[in-house]
Design an enzyme around this catalytic site. Structure first.
Site, mmCIF file in Angstrom:
data_model
loop_
_atom_site.group_PDB
_atom_site.id
_atom_site.type_symbol
_atom_site.label_atom_id
_atom_site.label_comp_id
_atom_site.label_asym_id
_atom_site.label_seq_id
_atom_site.Cartn_x
_atom_site.Cartn_y
_atom_site.Cartn_z
ATOM 1 N N GLY A 70 6.045 29.779 -42.302
ATOM 2 C CA GLY A 70 4.488 30.229 -42.983
ATOM 3 C C GLY A 70 4.844 30.701 -44.448
ATOM 4 O O GLY A 70 4.024 30.711 -45.129
ATOM 5 N N PRO A 114 7.453 27.989 -54.261
ATOM 6 C CA PRO A 114 7.260 27.014 -55.456
ATOM 7 C C PRO A 114 8.072 25.768 -55.232
ATOM 8 O O PRO A 114 9.351 25.721 -55.164
ATOM 9 C CB PRO A 114 7.406 27.982 -56.511
ATOM 10 N N ALA A 115 7.409 24.758 -55.582
ATOM 11 C CA ALA A 115 7.788 23.302 -55.323
ATOM 12 C C ALA A 115 8.817 22.957 -56.395
ATOM 13 O O ALA A 115 9.168 21.719 -56.808
ATOM 14 C CB ALA A 115 6.928 22.206 -55.282
ATOM 15 N N GLY A 127 12.047 24.650 -59.050
ATOM 16 C CA GLY A 127 12.847 25.915 -59.268
ATOM 17 C C GLY A 127 13.769 25.765 -60.675
ATOM 18 O O GLY A 127 13.889 24.688 -61.070
ATOM 19 N N LEU A 128 14.463 26.765 -61.226
ATOM 20 C CA LEU A 128 15.415 26.582 -62.134
ATOM 21 C C LEU A 128 16.709 26.790 -61.522
ATOM 22 O O LEU A 128 17.049 27.650 -60.814
ATOM 23 C CB LEU A 128 15.162 27.980 -63.169
ATOM 24 N N GLY A 129 17.742 25.650 -61.760
ATOM 25 C CA GLY A 129 18.979 25.758 -61.368
ATOM 26 C C GLY A 129 19.828 26.750 -62.218
ATOM 27 O O GLY A 129 19.168 27.011 -63.459
ATOM 28 N N ASP A 132 17.655 29.027 -58.266
ATOM 29 C CA ASP A 132 18.542 28.881 -57.458
ATOM 30 C C ASP A 132 19.901 29.460 -57.626
ATOM 31 O O ASP A 132 20.500 28.946 -58.864
ATOM 32 C CB ASP A 132 18.570 27.256 -57.391
ATOM 33 N N TYR A 147 28.390 30.415 -58.897
ATOM 34 C CA TYR A 147 28.468 29.983 -60.196
ATOM 35 C C TYR A 147 28.869 31.327 -61.107
ATOM 36 O O TYR A 147 28.731 31.022 -62.426
ATOM 37 C CB TYR A 147 26.857 29.972 -60.453
ATOM 38 N N LYS A 192 23.792 31.564 -52.173
ATOM 39 C CA LYS A 192 24.626 30.818 -51.425
ATOM 40 C C LYS A 192 26.023 31.396 -51.015
ATOM 41 O O LYS A 192 26.720 32.182 -51.937
ATOM 42 C CB LYS A 192 24.928 29.378 -52.022
ATOM 43 N N HIS A 209 26.699 26.901 -48.508
ATOM 44 C CA HIS A 209 26.829 26.177 -49.762
ATOM 45 C C HIS A 209 27.572 24.880 -49.321
ATOM 46 O O HIS A 209 26.924 23.708 -50.007
ATOM 47 C CB HIS A 209 27.647 26.890 -50.793
#
Ligand SMILES: NC(=O)c1ccc[n+]([C@@H]2O[C@H](COP(=O)([O-])OP(=O)(O)OC[C@H]3O[C@@H](n4cnc5c(N)ncnc54)[C@H](OP(=O)(O)O)[C@@H]3O)[C@@H](O)[C@H]2O)c1
Length: 344
Positions: free
Chosen positions: A25, A29-30, A32-34, A62, A67, A95, A128
């Site tokens: 539910g 947001p459709a 995102g920022l990598g 994300d 990273y 991740k 990941h």
């Protein structure tokens, strides 16, 4: 409305950006920022982009421990919240890296990401890769981890049980998978107590993965699409001669001209309209504003969507060679192309 920052773009109608509803539910947001700077964009530059992106309306980020920039990104997230954006308005993904699949490592690794990102909970925590194999950052694609293993479902489920515990502990709201295939996901869906809410996968007009995409949607799993622009900035070592570039595709260029935008914007619109969630990376304010703007309207027509559907070339860019477990294998073995999990 957002002013689009100092980017010279028209204001962005933030209310028009679609939201994805997860099976719990919750909404995401459709776009995102990598945040994967790879070896050419440092942590500070990515962290500055996170702040700039939030200022113009991005709410979905994300992240990943591998990273190597979660501390810097976390300082930006803290500033964003201190600046008045409520934590519950943000969607923050991290991740679990491949060297932390061990039962004793999962919770500790998540707690480290929480501390680095300076948040009390994650909206989404992904495994990941389905393999526990890893490699030093920046290594060549021929590099292999010494004890590399195939996908062993019992082991993956041991890791997954700890991921489920993270939900019980309220450290994460959702758990998910990444870089999975249909046969692997079938087993996880059969055996999971808490099923994956998301599968993160490579998705762009030249790599549409129709079967896997259909499978996840039919199973109530949201698809987050990585390399949505075809990763034009990836390092040389991650390129092969047969790779193709969606933003150089004549059909995409023609549609972009019709809409008066960069071909990257067409890739974003196609992704959002198809029903996946693109996470384009950018540290250039003009580019990340254009990508958000693309997700807020001036949608592609049915004919344009159909024309892009016809562009699929099965051109996988992130092949994952470093995760292979046996010598003499081809990268296709990671992706179960026969429809069965590749035998050990
Ligand atoms: N789950 C996984 O295993 C996995 C794997 C790979 C990636 N990811 C995630 O997916 C994200 C995106 O993938 P990616 O970074 O490889 O590829 P991408 O988003 O397809 O491409 C990013 C590149 O496109 C450029 N760009 C962005 N917007 C543009 C625009 N409007 N016009 C022109 N150029 C533009 C960026 O340069 P500028 O910075 O100059 O704008 C950057 O070089 C990563 O950052 C990471 O968060 C996840």
């Amino acid at each position: 409305m957002s002013k689009g920052g100092e980017t010279g773009l028209q204001p962005i109608n933030l209310k028009a950006i679609p939201q994805r509803r997860l099976y719990t539910g919750a909404t995401m947001p459709a776009i995102g920022l990598g945040t994967f700077g790879s070896d050419h964009v440092g942590p500070q530059e990515v962290a500055t982009a996170v702040k700039g992106a939030a200022a113009i309306g991005y709410r979905h980020f994300d992240c990943a421990s591998v990273y190597q920039n979660e501390q810097a990104v976390g300082a930006s997230l803290e500033e964003i919240v201190r600046g008045g954006v409520k934590r519950e308005e943000l969607w923050i993904t991290s991740k679990l890296w491949n060297d932390k699949h061990g039962e004793e490592d999962v919770i500790a690794s998540c707690r480290k990401s929480l501390a680095d990102l300076r948040v009390d909970y994650l909206d989404l925590y992904l495994v990941h890769w389905p393999f526990p194999n890893f490699h030093p950052p920046g290594c060549d694609v021929t590099s292999r981890s010494p004890n590399a293993k195939p996908y062993i479902h019992e082991n993956y489920m041991r890791t997954w049980r700890k991921m489920e515990e993270l939900v019980d502990l309220k450290l994460v709201r959702h758990i998910g998978t990444s870089n999975m295939t249909v046969p692997k996901l079938k087993l996880v869906l059969r055996d999971a107590r808490i099923k994956p809410a998301v599968n993160e996968m490579e998705l762009h007009p030249h790599f549409q993965q129709p079967e896997l995409f259909q499978f996840v949607i039919e199973n109530g799993i949201q698809a987050i699409g990585y390399c949505p622009l075809g990763s034009p900035g990836r390092p040389e070592r991650d390129r092969t001669p047969e790779d193709t570039a969606p933003i150089e595709d004549p059909v995409i260029i023609q549609i972009a001209q019709r809409h008066g935008i960069h071909p990257a914007g067409v890739c974003v619109k196609w992704a959002v309209q198809r029903g996946q969630t693109p996470i384009p990376f950018s540290v250039n304010p003009r580019n990340y504003a254009a990508n958000l703007h693309a997700a807020s309207g001036d949608w592609l027509t049915d004919e344009e969507m159909q024309a892009i559907a016809g562009l699929d070339r099965n051109s996988r860019l992130i092949k994952g060679q470093v995760f292979l477990w046996r010598s003499g294998q081809s990268w296709e073995d990671l992706w179960d192309v026969s429809g069965e999990i590749t035998p050990p």
